[in-house]
Motif scaffolding. Structure first.
Motif, PDB file in Angstrom:
ATOM      1  N   GLN A  71       0.828  -1.206   0.000  1.00  0.00           N
ATOM      2  CA  GLN A  71       0.000   0.000   0.000  1.00  0.00           C
ATOM      3  C   GLN A  71       0.861   1.254   0.000  1.00  0.00           C
ATOM      4  O   GLN A  71       0.568   2.224  -0.723  1.00  0.00           O
ATOM      5  CB  GLN A  71      -0.916  -0.016   1.226  1.00  0.00           C
ATOM      6  CG  GLN A  71      -1.850   1.184   1.308  1.00  0.00           C
ATOM      7  CD  GLN A  71      -2.843   1.052   2.451  1.00  0.00           C
ATOM      8  OE1 GLN A  71      -3.451   0.007   2.634  1.00  0.00           O
ATOM      9  NE2 GLN A  71      -3.004   2.114   3.221  1.00  0.00           N
TER      10      GLN A  71
ATOM     11  N   MET B  22       2.342   1.703  -3.552  1.00  0.00           N
ATOM     12  CA  MET B  22       1.340   2.132  -4.529  1.00  0.00           C
ATOM     13  C   MET B  22       0.868   3.555  -4.244  1.00  0.00           C
ATOM     14  O   MET B  22       0.625   4.331  -5.181  1.00  0.00           O
ATOM     15  CB  MET B  22       0.148   1.169  -4.528  1.00  0.00           C
ATOM     16  CG  MET B  22       0.469  -0.220  -5.100  1.00  0.00           C
ATOM     17  SD  MET B  22       1.161  -0.201  -6.784  1.00  0.00           S
ATOM     18  CE  MET B  22      -0.155   0.596  -7.722  1.00  0.00           C
TER      19      MET B  22
ATOM     20  N   THR C  52      -5.958  -3.738  -6.453  1.00  0.00           N
ATOM     21  CA  THR C  52      -4.924  -2.705  -6.609  1.00  0.00           C
ATOM     22  C   THR C  52      -5.158  -1.899  -7.879  1.00  0.00           C
ATOM     23  O   THR C  52      -5.062  -0.670  -7.881  1.00  0.00           O
ATOM     24  CB  THR C  52      -3.530  -3.359  -6.650  1.00  0.00           C
ATOM     25  OG1 THR C  52      -3.359  -4.179  -5.502  1.00  0.00           O
ATOM     26  CG2 THR C  52      -2.438  -2.299  -6.679  1.00  0.00           C
TER      27      THR C  52
END
Length: 269
Positions: free
Chosen positions: A181, A184, A207
């Motif tokens: 996380q 990203m 995602t």
């Protein structure tokens, strides 16, 4: 900005990428999804010119990229930075020096041999590390960092190139959900704040939906889906992954809450 025309890559009698065609008219964050062996990594390697196309064309801002040679190809690779699943850092080298490797394409051979960097570049490298939340790691060896931290160092190295496009080949495949996380989030921020195009190969649907403006699905080397994240239904996903009716998105999820729910279900069972 970016246009692929029937881009094809063959290895002997096997076609890894089969006539891939799409156009990107503005900086976007694009996710490419599909099973292992679908051609995702080969596509990115052709975009970065790490691999030559067998047929087809790549154009960026009207310039033909797929035929560039020598210095022109290296200049393109500076504008089209690549981030890899396994980070590709120098383990025993300190973090800031790894980031400064992003400037190698514009430095002299002498400076490269003796590891000489302008103060301006050193300050810029530390500023980028600070932006990614790991400035305090600058003097440490890369091998001393966690996987998520190493991937952020790799992102910082890419940003040192000041690229127009960032290509990320499975950037979170080897990371735990929390670090996935963080990585990203960093890529999404870079896209939004810098206006850079980001193209990332991803394994997981959640995602792609959460972070990407556009999703491209590949199966057996061909593009079988190209659309908005909200158009990526379970039925479409089954087609991309070649899965049956028992296909479950939870099995491919990297979302922390989904994994927690799965673990709870196992305990209750």
């Amino acid at each position: 900005m970016l246009e692929l025309k029937s881009l094809t890559k063959r290895f002997g009698d096997k076609t890894a990428v089969d006539a891939a065609t799409f156009t990107v008219d503005r900086p976007m964050m694009i996710g490419i999804i599909g099973r292992s062996g679908a051609g995702k990594s080969t596509l990115l390697r052709m975009l970065n010119r790490l691999s030559d196309a067998s047929d087809g064309e790549i154009l960026f801002e009207g310039r033909e990229i797929s035929s560039l040679k020598g210095a022109a190809r290296r200049e393109w690779q500076s504008r089209c930075a690549m981030i890899f699943q396994q980070f590709n850092l120098v383990p025993r080298m300190d973090v800031v020096s790894n980031v400064l490797h992003g400037t190698l394409n514009r430095r002299s051979t002498f400076a490269t041999m003796f590891n000489l960097y302008p103060q301006e570049d050193i300050h810029k490298a530390i500023e980028i590390l600070d932006r990614l939340g790991i400035a305090e790691q600058a003097p440490k060896r890369a091998e001393a960092l966690s996987g998520g931290q190493q991937q952020r160092v790799a992102i910082a190295r890419a940003l040192m190139q000041d690229p127009s496009i960032i290509l990320a080949d499975e950037p979170i495949a080897s990371l735990d959900p929390m670090n996935a996380q963080i990585v990203m989030d960093a890529l999404r921020r870079i896209h939004e704040e810098d206006g850079r195009m980001v193209i990332a190969n991803l394994h997981t649907l959640d995602t792609a939906r959460r972070y990407c403006d556009r999703v491209i699905g590949m199966r057996d080397g061909r593009i079988v889906f190209d659309g908005r994240p909200d158009q990526l239904t379970t039925g479409v996903a089954r087609d991309i992954y070649g899965a049956g009716a028992d296909f479950s998105e939870a099995a491919t999820s990297t979302a922390i809450e989904t994994l927690d729910q799965s673990n709870e279900n196992l305990v209750l069972a």
